[in-house]
Design an enzyme around this catalytic site. Structure first.
Site, PDB file in Angstrom:
ATOM      1  CB  CYS A 128      -0.896  -0.028   1.237  1.00  0.00           C
ATOM      2  SG  CYS A 128      -1.629   1.547   1.666  1.00  0.00           S
ATOM      3  CD  GLU A 129      -0.094   5.318  -3.979  1.00  0.00           C
ATOM      4  OE1 GLU A 129      -0.813   6.311  -4.074  1.00  0.00           O
ATOM      5  OE2 GLU A 129       0.544   4.833  -4.941  1.00  0.00           O
ATOM      6  CG  HIS A 130      -2.386   5.552   1.014  1.00  0.00           C
ATOM      7  ND1 HIS A 130      -3.610   4.990   0.692  1.00  0.00           N
ATOM      8  CD2 HIS A 130      -2.141   6.456   0.040  1.00  0.00           C
ATOM      9  CE1 HIS A 130      -4.077   5.531  -0.421  1.00  0.00           C
ATOM     10  NE2 HIS A 130      -3.208   6.419  -0.835  1.00  0.00           N
ATOM     11  CG  HIS A 131      -0.650   3.325   6.033  1.00  0.00           C
ATOM     12  ND1 HIS A 131      -1.863   3.201   5.383  1.00  0.00           N
ATOM     13  CD2 HIS A 131      -0.804   4.341   6.918  1.00  0.00           C
ATOM     14  CE1 HIS A 131      -2.711   4.093   5.863  1.00  0.00           C
ATOM     15  NE2 HIS A 131      -2.097   4.797   6.791  1.00  0.00           N
ATOM     16  CD  GLN A 175      -8.091  -4.520  -3.856  1.00  0.00           C
ATOM     17  OE1 GLN A 175      -7.734  -4.532  -2.679  1.00  0.00           O
ATOM     18  NE2 GLN A 175      -9.141  -5.183  -4.268  1.00  0.00           N
ATOM     19  CG  HIS A 193      -5.920  -3.432   1.689  1.00  0.00           C
ATOM     20  ND1 HIS A 193      -5.249  -2.567   0.846  1.00  0.00           N
ATOM     21  CD2 HIS A 193      -6.806  -4.107   0.914  1.00  0.00           C
ATOM     22  CE1 HIS A 193      -5.710  -2.713  -0.385  1.00  0.00           C
ATOM     23  NE2 HIS A 193      -6.653  -3.636  -0.374  1.00  0.00           N
ATOM     24  CB  CYS A 229      -2.924  -0.079   5.862  1.00  0.00           C
ATOM     25  SG  CYS A 229      -4.065  -0.202   4.474  1.00  0.00           S
TER      26      CYS A 229
END
Length: 198
Positions: free
Chosen positions: A87-90, A128, A156, A158
């Site tokens: 996941c690019e956010h976390h 995703q 996920h 996250c």
């Protein structure tokens, strides 16, 4: 003869990442010099390069490397393709499976190449929703089929390890092109990927 694992990594990238990860460990309150953590920065640096190797690969070229002319127009489905992404956010993993189908328009590709396309886009920092569309677009560009369908189901970390901490939640995304925008064709695809045919 002693076991020796051989892997190839960019030395400049590895050294740069190692320095940053060592500093991260220290900032988190750890001692990056203790025995258990001495090689951790190097391990993470190499792991991150492996898990993001998709940036160095071209999905359309992979599909074109095993492209064959066949005068068929029946649905081809490769389902339950395992995927592992970040996941690019976390920068936490999301793990699941992809179901991919296309309807040939004179050209087919090797079945393993479909799985390779999933890997190429999974091994990047991702969301995703974008991953689903990128897989579809690559198949569409390389094979120019009558239709393409992609469904991804994933869990996920996250969501599972932090924040709302929902361990049983999963996310499904889909993208459809051409003949799969037709209700009947899409329904057939959804029925087939849900069926236990073994």
């Amino acid at each position: 003869m002693a076991y020796r694992k051989t892997e190839h990594y960019d030395e400049t990238v590895t050294n740069g990442l190692m320095n940053h990860y060592k500093e991260i460990l220290n900032l988190l309150g750890e001692n990056s010099e203790r025995e258990g953590l001495l090689k951790t920065p190097e391990r993470i640096a190499k792991a991150m390069q492996f898990m993001t190797q998709g940036y160095e690969q071209n999905a359309v070229e992979i599909l074109n490397s095993a492209k064959f002319h066949e005068p068929i127009s029946e649905m081809v489905i490769v389902k339950d393709i395992e995927l592992y992404s970040l996941c690019e956010h976390h920068l936490l993993p999301f793990i699941g499976k992809a179901h991919v189908a296309y309807i040939p328009n004179g050209w087919i590709t090797g079945l393993s190449k479909i799985a390779r396309v999933v890997d190429i886009f999974s091994r990047r920092l991702q969301v995703q929703e974008r991953l689903t569309v990128e897989i579809l677009d690559a198949i569409k560009e390389a094979l120019q089929p009558l239709g393409v369908a992609v469904v991804i189901e994933a869990k996920h970390l996250c969501m599972m390890m932090r924040g709302v901490s929902k361990q049983n939640s999963s996310t499904t995304t889909s993208a459809f092109f051409g003949e799969f925008e037709n209700d009947r064709t899409r329904s057939e695809f959804m029925k087939l990927i849900s069926a236990e045919l073994h």
